[in-house]
Design a protein around this motif. Structure first.
Motif, short mmCIF file in Angstrom:
data_model
loop_
_atom_site.label_atom_id
_atom_site.label_comp_id
_atom_site.label_asym_id
_atom_site.label_seq_id
_atom_site.Cartn_x
_atom_site.Cartn_y
_atom_site.Cartn_z
N SER A 11 0.85 -1.20 0.00
CA SER A 11 0.00 0.00 0.00
C SER A 11 0.88 1.24 0.00
O SER A 11 1.06 1.91 1.04
CB SER A 11 -0.91 -0.01 1.23
OG SER A 11 -1.74 -1.15 1.25
N GLU A 39 -5.07 -1.00 -8.62
CA GLU A 39 -4.57 -2.36 -8.43
C GLU A 39 -3.85 -2.87 -9.67
O GLU A 39 -2.85 -3.57 -9.58
CB GLU A 39 -5.73 -3.30 -8.05
CG GLU A 39 -6.31 -3.06 -6.68
CD GLU A 39 -5.26 -3.18 -5.59
OE1 GLU A 39 -4.49 -4.16 -5.61
OE2 GLU A 39 -5.20 -2.29 -4.73
N LYS A 42 -0.47 -1.23 -9.78
CA LYS A 42 0.46 -1.85 -8.83
C LYS A 42 1.04 -3.14 -9.39
O LYS A 42 2.25 -3.37 -9.31
CB LYS A 42 -0.25 -2.15 -7.50
CG LYS A 42 -0.51 -0.94 -6.64
CD LYS A 42 -0.72 -1.33 -5.18
CE LYS A 42 -1.83 -2.34 -4.97
NZ LYS A 42 -1.98 -2.70 -3.55
#
Length: 251
Positions: A11, A39, A42
């Motif tokens: 995170s 997401e 990432k």
């Protein structure tokens, strides 16, 4: 090397994410920020950073100087100018599915990696029927003999799919390879084994080795290792050592 990350556990703050992004070439940065979902951003950035880190660790090259190219089939490779006697064939394979991002690398033999996992399919029998044409009769029978439980059926399907994908990633084949040419089986008859064998065009290939791993959240990983002489021509040109006697040993 074998690296596995769970993107859900990362995170980053805005400044941390920006710093990680700055480590990558500008074209890759542009690709990442085009993803709408954070997401997805990432997973993509973790995959790219793992590749950069591999080259940095193996060859001690500053991040800003690292160049990772791709063959016309899309296989990422290390520029031949980096290779040396101790690492003549550094090659790697990356995969991501769900929350997982993974990388496998080798210095001499070919390596392939694939992750496959649950996508929340409510009707597993109907779902896997869409892929019937990619499996041999033996493979299809083994998948369907997993049991009446839908979870087991999906697990077997995911196992066989990542076996095939790990092979084609290792040799650098793009789309167009007939997946039924690569048939996977278990010598002891245990379809839940973790060391499948390969028949390529009907011939058993004892110089290839495959390793299956079960992750959490109903995900499977397969890592493959094989002789560099099996790489397709565009990928083979990026390797230094091709003619190697494997003698059927694990590599």
């Amino acid at each position: 090397m074998r690296w596995l990350l769970n993107s859900r556990t990362w995170s980053p703050s805005s400044s941390q994410f920006s710093y990680c992004l700055s480590l990558l070439p500008t074209p890759q940065q542009d690709e990442i920020i085009r993803f709408v979902k954070f997401e997805d951003q990432k997973r993509y950035i973790l995959s790219r950073l793992m590749q950069q880190m591999l080259i940095h660790v193996v060859f001690n090259i500053p991040y800003k100087e690292i160049v990772i190219s791709r063959t016309k089939e899309g296989k990422p490779y290390v520029e031949p100018c980096y290779l040396n006697a101790s690492a003549p064939n550094v090659n790697f394979s990356v995969s991501h599915h769900g929350d997982y991002v993974a990388l496998a690398s080798e210095t001499l033999c070919l390596v392939g990696l694939d992750i496959m996992g649950d996508e929340g399919n409510d009707e597993p029998e109907e779902y896997i029927k869409n892929f019937r044409s990619y499996f041999t009769v033996l493979e299809w029978d083994n998948i369907n003999s997993a049991g009446q439980d839908g979870r087991q059926l999906l697990d077997q399907f995911h196992r066989y799919w990542c076996m095939k994908e790990s092979y084609i990633k290792a040799v650098g084949i793009g789309i167009g390879f007939e997946l039924r040419r690569a048939e996977f089986f278990f010598k002891d008859g245990n379809i839940w084994g973790d060391s499948p064998c390969l028949r390529l065009d009907g011939i058993e290939r004892t110089d290839w080795h495959f390793y299956l791993f079960h992750l959490r959240d109903n995900h499977w990983v397969c890592v493959s290792k094989g002789p560099p002489g099996d790489a397709i021509e565009s990928f083979k040109k990026t390797l230094h050592t091709i003619n190697q006697l494997w003698k059927g040993k694990q590599i």
